[in-house]
Design an enzyme around this catalytic site. Structure first.
Site, PDB file in Angstrom:
ATOM      1  N   LYS A 110       0.819  -1.216   0.000  1.00  0.00           N
ATOM      2  CA  LYS A 110       0.000   0.000   0.000  1.00  0.00           C
ATOM      3  C   LYS A 110       0.851   1.265   0.000  1.00  0.00           C
ATOM      4  O   LYS A 110       0.372   2.334  -0.384  1.00  0.00           O
ATOM      5  CB  LYS A 110      -0.964  -0.033   1.168  1.00  0.00           C
TER       6      LYS A 110
HETATM    7  C1  LIG Z   1      -4.263  -4.758   1.494  1.00  0.00           C
HETATM    8  C2  LIG Z   1      -3.468  -5.996   1.352  1.00  0.00           C
HETATM    9  C3  LIG Z   1      -3.874  -7.026   0.496  1.00  0.00           C
HETATM   10  C4  LIG Z   1      -5.172  -6.972  -0.271  1.00  0.00           C
HETATM   11  O1  LIG Z   1      -5.151  -6.009  -1.289  1.00  0.00           O
HETATM   12  P1  LIG Z   1      -6.525  -5.477  -1.948  1.00  0.00           P
HETATM   13  O2  LIG Z   1      -6.141  -4.360  -2.812  1.00  0.00           O
HETATM   14  O3  LIG Z   1      -7.371  -5.049  -0.771  1.00  0.00           O
HETATM   15  O4  LIG Z   1      -7.122  -6.636  -2.655  1.00  0.00           O
HETATM   16  C5  LIG Z   1      -3.050  -8.131   0.368  1.00  0.00           C
HETATM   17  N1  LIG Z   1      -1.892  -8.239   1.065  1.00  0.00           N
HETATM   18  C6  LIG Z   1      -1.482  -7.275   1.914  1.00  0.00           C
HETATM   19  C7  LIG Z   1      -0.225  -7.467   2.668  1.00  0.00           C
HETATM   20  C8  LIG Z   1      -2.244  -6.117   2.071  1.00  0.00           C
HETATM   21  O5  LIG Z   1      -1.818  -5.168   2.906  1.00  0.00           O
END
Ligand SMILES: *Cc1c(COP(=O)(O)O)cnc(C)c1O
Length: 495
Positions: A110
């Site tokens: 993110k």
């Molecule tokens: C947020 C997250 C996901 C999922 O991603 P999405 O965009 O919500 O599908 C998977 N792995 C990690 C480590 C995350 O932080």
């Protein structure tokens, strides 16, 4: 480029879409059409670094931001990553590759979007705001919270409030959030799960009374969740970049199709891959990997989206989600961009917790998607086997993707080169990773880190190592019904 809502509102510019976060009709902003990346453009991008590639791709969606300005944003955002390289691609065995998206300030994918989003928002505020401050509300299943806090910490004219399920994130994720500094940061646990947090935040977002009350206090709401277009756009870049890296390393020829496997929760990450495909990136399959909260696996097999099932807490908490918000954007494409259809399904979802679409009536294009899920045992075995076989340490989210990949491979024998998207550092989940490798339990997170390091020799990232010496600042936990009052309280104290 203009943006329209999946439920009919719009059009607005890219900057307005970022500032608003969610459309007034409760829908999500999508580009009015998909700009194309021509073969020539892809060839020109081959020798660019990541921030130049990002400037090219993002420029197609934010054409109101001058190129030099966008370049200064991507440079600043991506200088916060190890070696300024947000998406290195590691060759595993000549057929499969891992794209590591966890080298940013909070060690989760993110960061790629949330280091950039504050710049996009500040640019938009300059143009569209009338002196009000921006209030960023976040619901997090663990990683978004910390990444948003780091991105928006001490950004002028901004207040950020993060809600997380107090028992639904890992110890280290919690500590990362609770130890955040900055004068504009607020972190609050709620008694409930992620869906409770997300529903609460969404309700506040779409309630005109809340909006009016915030305006009286001098704030305009915005969102750093993946429903915000400003979160999705930067994620398109790394799919393009991974493809170019494989061409550059002579693993594929320009034009060859490759697959991506994406550990999926709210459907934001994999949706960005689909958008890259719509822009013309040669993609064969997009494999949607879910943990035992496998709503999406069912959806991609028979078109039924049914969230009426037990919520399971897993060792991949950022994917413990029953209502994947961004699926609304895919649904919009599946039905040929019919806002009435989307509205109807979303109403059914909120009334009955489910909806069903007829897969026979949607275009063939959507056989692009394949859904697979991994149980907790599958996840643990994937961590153990992958380390044994490839001497590579997976976090539990990435392990779900690896497990899905091998299931897919066994079923189809598809020889296409495949990039597995790695979304977090294994050290964020040291306890579960260590247990998966050794079978022994070390509940103390810092001892687990030490043991994991001793067992694997994989270096501990500074962000994790330094947590031990930081004091938790934000320790409040509230009832889920008190979210709105809490926000008013915080804003009153500020004013
Ligand atoms: C947020 C997250 C996901 C999922 O991603 P999405 O965009 O919500 O599908 C998977 N792995 C990690 C480590 C995350 O932080």
């Amino acid at each position: 480029m203009k943006f329209i809502s999946t439920r009919g509102a719009g059009p607005v510019s890219g900057e307005e879409a970022v500032l608003k976060g969610i459309a007034e009709d409760g829908g999500l902003y999508v580009p009015s059409s998909f700009p194309k990346l021509t073969r020539e453009e892809l060839e020109n991008m081959l020798w660019m670094d990541y921030s130049e590639r990002a400037t090219c791709v993002l420029g197609k969606y934010f054409d109101e931001i001058p190129e030099a300005e966008m370049k200064s944003y991507t440079d600043r955002a991506y200088s916060r990553f190890t070696d300024s390289e947000p998406a290195p691609v590691i060759d595993i065995d000549g057929d499969s590759y891992i794209m590591e998206l966890f080298h940013g300030p909070t060690l989760a994918f993110k960061d790629v979007a949330l280091t950039l989003l504050p710049y996009l928002m500040t640019a938009a505020r300059k143009k569209f705001s009338h002196g009000e401050k921006t209030l960023i509300l976040v619901a997090t299943s663990g990683d978004t919270g910390k990444a948003a806090l780091e991105g928006f910490k001490d950004v002028e004219g901004t207040e950020i409030i993060v809600f997380y399920p107090s028992e639904g994130v890992s110890e280290l994720q919690k500590l990362q959030m609770q130890t955040t500094t900055g004068t504009n940061t607020h972190v609050i646990g709620i008694k409930g799960n992620f869906d409770d947090a997300q529903t609460g935040v969404k309700r506040i977002f779409t309630d005109p009374e809340c909006k009016a009350e915030f305006a009286k206090m001098g704030y305009a709401l915005s969102s750093a969740n993946s429903i915000n277009w400003g979160r999705l756009a930067p994620q398109i870049v790394y799919y393009v970049s991974a493809y170019l890296d494989l061409v550059g390393a002579e693993q594929i020829d320009m034009g060859d199709k490759i697959n991506f496997v994406v550990p999926t929760g709210n459907f934001g990450n994999i949706l960005a891959a689909y958008y890259a495909y719509k822009m013309g990136l040669p993609i064969g399959k997009l494999i949607v990997a879910s943990n035992s909260n496998d709503v999406l696996t069912e959806f991609f097999s028979d078109g039924k989206y049914d969230s009426n099932r037990p919520f399971r807490k897993t060792m991949s908490p950022s994917m413990d989600i029953l209502v994947s918000s961004n699926l609304e954007r895919l649904l919009f494409e599946m039905c040929g961009r019919d806002p009435g259809f989307v509205k109807k399904q979303m109403e059914e979802l909120s009334r009955f917790g489910m909806y069903k679409i007829d897969f026979d009536s949607i275009p063939d294009e959507f056989s692009l998607f394949e859904g697979y899920s991994a149980t907790e045992d599958d996840t643990a075995s994937a961590i153990d086997n992958f380390f044994e076989t490839h001497d590579y340490l997976l976090d539990p989210h990435t392990a779900v993707a690896v497990s899905a990949y091998y299931d897919y491979l066994t079923e189809t024998g598809d020889p296409s080169k495949t990039v597995i998207v790695s979304t977090a550092s294994p050290y964020k989940f040291a306890h579960d990773v260590y247990r998966s490798l050794t079978g022994s339990d070390e509940p103390d997170p810092f001892r687990a880190i030490k043991r994991l390091n001793g067992f694997t020799g994989v270096a501990v990232p500074d962000e994790i190592a330094s947590l031990k010496y930081k004091e938790p600042i934000h320790t409040e936990v509230i009832e889920k019904a008190d979210m709105l009052n809490k926000i008013y309280g915080i804003l009153k104290n500020n004013g």
